[in-house]
Design a protein around this motif. Structure first.
Motif: not given
Length: 208
Positions: A33, A67, A88, A90, A99, A102, A121-122, A125, A137, A141-142
């Motif tokens: 990111s 990202l 993403w 968030k 959001w 990506i 992808f939920r 944040q 982040d 997610l990662y």
């Protein structure tokens, strides 16, 4: 290359400027990111981004996941068109849903689309009190993003921050390289990586 700040179990951290270190490295995939704001770089933002992106294309052999900010999406799509754009989600924050895009790229003969099983992808944040880095982040997610690309063994993050990419790669038994210009965050990432036991609450929860 400079001496690694941290090097253990297939995970390596370099302290320095990614534009100087990246040309000496190679990796299957990138997950990062980059800075979103003009104030976070020392030159014209798009000159900085263009120089960095050219180095990525020379060092990464299969795919890149970036990202970025929805505020810069129009320029990114027109100047650096991706293979596809994922989202993403968030969750709810500051009275609204948030959001980030990506951006997915592929290099050479690699077929990134065959690995991707979804576009949204939920992962909630992190709130300020949960962050160790201002732009930290979600590990959930990662981990999900890296897990999709089973044939990418070595990952690189040019703007490592608190080391979320490296922590996710370590938990998935992948190799990873992080580059970070601020030493305090190299130290922070090294401490996160020293936790040998997989933290299920961190990977599957909403915070880390």
């Amino acid at each position: 290359l400079p001496k690694p700040y941290y090097d253990h179990g297939g995970i390596t951290i370099y302290h320095g400027d990614c534009t100087q270190i990246l040309p000496s490295l190679t990796a299957d995939a990138l997950l990062t990111s980059p800075p979103f704001l003009e104030k976070d770089v020392q030159e014209d933002y798009w000159c900085f981004y263009d120089a960095w992106w050219k180095l990525v294309q020379e060092s990464v052999t299969k795919t890149a996941l970036i990202l970025h900010s929805e505020r810069k999406l129009t320029r990114l799509l027109s100047t650096y068109p991706p293979l596809r754009t994922m989202v993403w989600d968030k969750g709810f924050s500051s009275y609204t849903f948030r959001w980030n895009p990506i951006l997915v790229y592929q290099f050479g003969d690699y077929k990134a689309n065959r690995c991707i099983w979804g576009d949204v992808f939920r992962a909630q944040q992190l709130f300020k009190k949960q962050q160790q880095h201002i732009y930290q982040d979600s590990l959930k997610l990662y981990t999900s993003l890296i897990k999709m690309f089973k044939d990418c063994e070595t990952w690189i993050d040019c703007f490592m921050g608190s080391g979320t990419t490296l922590r996710a790669a370590k938990d998935l038994r992948r190799k990873a390289i992080g580059i970070e210009i601020e030493e305090k965050y190299c130290e922070l990432a090294a401490k996160r990586l020293s936790q040998e036991v997989f933290d299920f609450s961190e990977a599957h929860g909403t915070a880390h």
